[in-house]
Design a protein around this motif. Structure first.
Motif, PDB file in Angstrom:
ATOM      1  N   THR A  31      -8.674 -32.639   7.048  1.00 49.44           N
ATOM      2  CA  THR A  31      -8.087 -32.093   5.968  1.00 49.44           C
ATOM      3  C   THR A  31      -7.455 -33.234   4.775  1.00 49.44           C
ATOM      4  OG1 THR A  31      -7.871 -29.912   6.652  1.00 49.44           O
ATOM      5  CG2 THR A  31      -6.507 -30.304   4.647  1.00 49.44           C
ATOM      6  N   GLY A  41      -6.224 -31.315  -4.270  1.00 45.46           N
ATOM      7  CA  GLY A  41      -5.973 -30.234  -3.234  1.00 45.46           C
ATOM      8  C   GLY A  41      -4.688 -30.633  -2.721  1.00 45.46           C
ATOM      9  N   PRO A  64      -6.526 -26.568  -6.651  1.00 52.71           N
ATOM     10  CA  PRO A  64      -7.363 -26.270  -5.490  1.00 52.71           C
ATOM     11  C   PRO A  64      -8.790 -26.955  -5.598  1.00 52.71           C
ATOM     12  CG  PRO A  64      -6.646 -24.207  -6.542  1.00 52.71           C
ATOM     13  CD  PRO A  64      -6.096 -25.498  -7.249  1.00 52.71           C
ATOM     14  N   GLU A  69     -10.014 -27.037   0.662  1.00 50.85           N
ATOM     15  CA  GLU A  69      -9.796 -25.686   1.005  1.00 50.85           C
ATOM     16  C   GLU A  69     -10.665 -25.204   2.093  1.00 50.85           C
ATOM     17  OE1 GLU A  69      -6.950 -24.122  -0.158  1.00 50.85           O
ATOM     18  OE2 GLU A  69      -6.632 -26.005  -1.277  1.00 50.85           O
ATOM     19  N   ARG A  70     -11.799 -25.746   2.078  1.00 54.35           N
ATOM     20  CA  ARG A  70     -12.796 -25.245   3.211  1.00 54.35           C
ATOM     21  C   ARG A  70     -12.056 -25.726   4.464  1.00 54.35           C
ATOM     22  NH1 ARG A  70     -17.426 -23.201   4.140  1.00 54.35           N
ATOM     23  NH2 ARG A  70     -17.904 -23.046   1.942  1.00 54.35           N
ATOM     24  N   ARG A  72      -8.858 -26.645   4.995  1.00 50.36           N
ATOM     25  CA  ARG A  72      -7.603 -25.789   5.420  1.00 50.36           C
ATOM     26  C   ARG A  72      -8.009 -24.622   6.093  1.00 50.36           C
ATOM     27  NH1 ARG A  72      -5.082 -27.549   0.242  1.00 50.36           N
ATOM     28  NH2 ARG A  72      -3.437 -29.133   1.013  1.00 50.36           N
ATOM     29  N   ARG A  73      -8.924 -23.951   5.548  1.00 51.78           N
ATOM     30  CA  ARG A  73      -9.347 -22.631   6.075  1.00 51.78           C
ATOM     31  C   ARG A  73      -9.945 -22.838   7.573  1.00 51.78           C
ATOM     32  NH1 ARG A  73     -11.595 -21.933   0.963  1.00 51.78           N
ATOM     33  NH2 ARG A  73     -13.673 -22.166   1.812  1.00 51.78           N
TER      34      ARG A  73
END
Length: 154
Positions: A31, A41, A64, A69-70, A72-73
């Protein structure tokens, strides 16, 4: 002794748990890498202060970013699943299970998390990602039920 490396059940737990430590911590670094390479981000307003890592702050860095974000998820999903494996696995070792159950439970979970990572990283459809999650989740639940049964039934 159950919790020694001479016990193959514990050895496999220690190995699988260590792999999961590396996965969890590595995802955090992935990340950070995405944030730095995308220059977007970033998480907090104070991240926009001029520093050696951010010599040209831009308010757009707080927007974002799909890649960040991917990642982070994926990290959040690891945080929701891997600690339960560590706990269930340690309790499972205490029941002195057969080696075959250990191999299925521990390495099945590791493989399921690897599959989940692959599915998420390559933007596979939800059904594929959910299938890997389901396998890992069920394995952790089986280990927890096994341990609880050993406690209750002696």
């Amino acid at each position: 002794m159950l919790y020694t490396l001479e016990n193959p059940v514990f050895w496999h737990y220690a190995a699988a748990a260590s792999v999961m430590v590396l996965k969890l911590m590595g995802q955090g670094w992935m990340t950070v890498h995405a944030m730095l390479s995308e220059r977007a981000g970033w998480a907090s307003p104070e991240d926009l202060k001029k520093t050696p890592l951010n010599p040209n702050p831009d308010p757009a860095q707080l927007d974002p970013n799909p890649r960040v974000e991917r990642s982070r998820r994926m990290h959040l999903n690891d945080l929701e699943n891997i600690p339960a494996f560590w706990v269930a696995g340690a309790l499972f070792v205490a029941t002195d299970p057969p080696l075959w159950a250990t191999l299925i439970g521990f390495w099945g979970f590791v493989l399921a998390r690897a599959g989940h990572f692959w599915a998420y990283a390559t933007a596979q459809i939800h059904d594929i990602r959910a299938s890997f999650y389901t396998v890992g989740s069920l394995l952790v639940m089986v280990m927890a039920v096994w341990s609880l049964s050993a406690l209750l039934l002696g």
